[in-house]
Design a protein around this motif. Sequence first.
Motif, mmCIF file in Angstrom:
data_model
loop_
_atom_site.group_PDB
_atom_site.id
_atom_site.type_symbol
_atom_site.label_atom_id
_atom_site.label_comp_id
_atom_site.label_asym_id
_atom_site.label_seq_id
_atom_site.Cartn_x
_atom_site.Cartn_y
_atom_site.Cartn_z
ATOM 1 N N LYS A 2 0.794 -1.174 -0.090
ATOM 2 C CA LYS A 2 -0.213 -0.039 -0.186
ATOM 3 C C LYS A 2 0.945 1.307 0.143
ATOM 4 C CE LYS A 2 -3.721 -1.845 1.468
ATOM 5 N NZ LYS A 2 -5.044 -2.126 3.212
ATOM 6 N N LYS A 3 0.447 2.136 -0.766
ATOM 7 C CA LYS A 3 1.127 3.549 -0.692
ATOM 8 C C LYS A 3 1.347 4.252 0.499
ATOM 9 C CE LYS A 3 1.481 7.461 -3.598
ATOM 10 N NZ LYS A 3 0.648 8.255 -5.036
ATOM 11 N N CYS A 31 -3.849 2.739 2.114
ATOM 12 C CA CYS A 31 -3.316 2.706 3.142
ATOM 13 C C CYS A 31 -3.432 1.257 4.151
ATOM 14 C CB CYS A 31 -4.319 3.575 4.275
ATOM 15 S SG CYS A 31 -4.764 5.284 3.479
ATOM 16 N N GLU A 32 -2.195 1.374 4.654
ATOM 17 C CA GLU A 32 -1.426 0.318 5.868
ATOM 18 C C GLU A 32 -2.138 -0.464 7.146
ATOM 19 O OE1 GLU A 32 2.838 -0.219 6.962
ATOM 20 O OE2 GLU A 32 2.806 -0.286 4.826
ATOM 21 N N ARG A 33 -2.930 1.325 7.573
ATOM 22 C CA ARG A 33 -3.711 1.956 8.508
ATOM 23 C C ARG A 33 -4.712 3.132 8.057
ATOM 24 N NH1 ARG A 33 -1.821 4.407 12.949
ATOM 25 N NH2 ARG A 33 0.073 5.243 12.871
ATOM 26 N N THR A 63 -9.420 2.788 12.335
ATOM 27 C CA THR A 63 -9.765 3.576 14.215
ATOM 28 C C THR A 63 -10.862 4.356 13.402
ATOM 29 O OG1 THR A 63 -7.648 2.364 14.501
ATOM 30 C CG2 THR A 63 -8.612 4.425 15.164
ATOM 31 N N VAL A 64 -11.922 4.556 14.939
ATOM 32 C CA VAL A 64 -12.788 5.313 14.651
ATOM 33 C C VAL A 64 -12.550 6.257 15.450
ATOM 34 C CG1 VAL A 64 -15.321 6.040 14.121
ATOM 35 C CG2 VAL A 64 -13.840 4.155 12.638
ATOM 36 N N ARG A 95 1.374 10.839 13.400
ATOM 37 C CA ARG A 95 1.577 11.446 12.089
ATOM 38 C C ARG A 95 0.820 10.871 11.347
ATOM 39 N NH1 ARG A 95 5.418 13.300 8.127
ATOM 40 N NH2 ARG A 95 5.771 12.564 6.628
ATOM 41 N N VAL A 96 0.386 11.743 10.365
ATOM 42 C CA VAL A 96 -1.123 11.261 9.304
ATOM 43 C C VAL A 96 -0.236 11.367 7.757
ATOM 44 C CG1 VAL A 96 -3.320 12.006 7.750
ATOM 45 C CG2 VAL A 96 -2.783 12.155 10.282
ATOM 46 N N ASP A 97 0.242 10.627 6.648
ATOM 47 C CA ASP A 97 0.718 10.475 5.904
ATOM 48 C C ASP A 97 -0.063 10.577 4.588
ATOM 49 O OD1 ASP A 97 3.063 9.393 6.414
ATOM 50 O OD2 ASP A 97 1.972 7.413 7.155
#
Length: 359
Positions: A2-3, A31-33, A63-64, A95-97
């Motif tokens: 995943k990217k 996304c991985e997560r 994750t909500v 961190r958010v990618d």
Amino acid sequence: MKKYAHGLVLGKFYPPHAGHHHLVRTAQDRCERLTVLVCAAGVESVPLADRVAWMRETHPDATVVGAVDDIRMDVHDPAVWDAHMAVFTAAVPERVDAVFSSEAYGDELARRFGAEPVCVDPDRTVFPVSGTAVREDPVACWDFLEPAVRAALTRRVVVLGAESTGTTTLTLALAEHYRRRGGVWARTRGVPEYGREFSEQKLAALRADHPGAQWEDVVFTTGDFPLIAAVQNDREEAAARTGSPVLFCDTDSFATTVWHERYVGGRNPRVEATADRVDHHLWLLTDHEGVPFEDDGLRDGEELRPWMTSRFRAEIARTGRRFVEVTGSREQRLATAVAAVDELLATGWHFNPPLPERR
């Protein structure tokens, strides 16, 4: 592979619909997560906890998390953005990618997270629906809603009354009447009375040991009624998840409080607490007058019917529930009931407006 390592989807989800779920699933694929941040303002009429629960049910692998955000949005004001970001980063500190969004503000949101913006179906071509459209007309958007949201929005109509007063007949007739309207209404359902099934099981169990036992030999205990009420609630919920915008219930957990009086005497707080866990919207009380008593092997209270009708009427009034009493012939009762249900549906679904946004 995943990217992105960690993606973010942020929204009000007021209420969540197919477009939201498409956005989340697209993000999960890349996304991985994934974290889904549900933001709700205090002025809105759907609780934050409900929205979080709905999103978790539909997306168990994400994750909500939820946050209260009572700051009005102004995409042109950096100070307002700063205030929102304080809420967002407190809820999602890692961190958010990548930030996935269908909104015009998605690029700025991603920039402030130091992430890559990913725009998903901004023109709503995959699922032509929006939160505004759902709030304005849930019926027109019914097929864009997940089962849990449909269950929360379903108008639940209860038919209740004394023994042998036509509650089952009226429940079935109402469900059939609305199914004939077609479209989403074709899925209209009726929920049978679990108390009757429970009674049949109780008599069968007694006869297994005493083959000659009759209905009058069956003994109810106060502990039977919380179970009856809880199962009735569970079956209603299941039916509401797969049905139309209206659901017809042959008695309900509230009615079980009066049946407890009938068979055991007095009140049971556990039954009453169970009865308050489900929102119903209209009660139709079937009058005993003009309906012959039919002993079907599970009835023995012909002389108690006037008292039962009176108790139902008194309890409905005492608790402030909306009700209509149906009398007359079978045709008259159905006509009265349909008119009351149509009036209920005509009032629509009220959602408090979200905080206004300055574009």
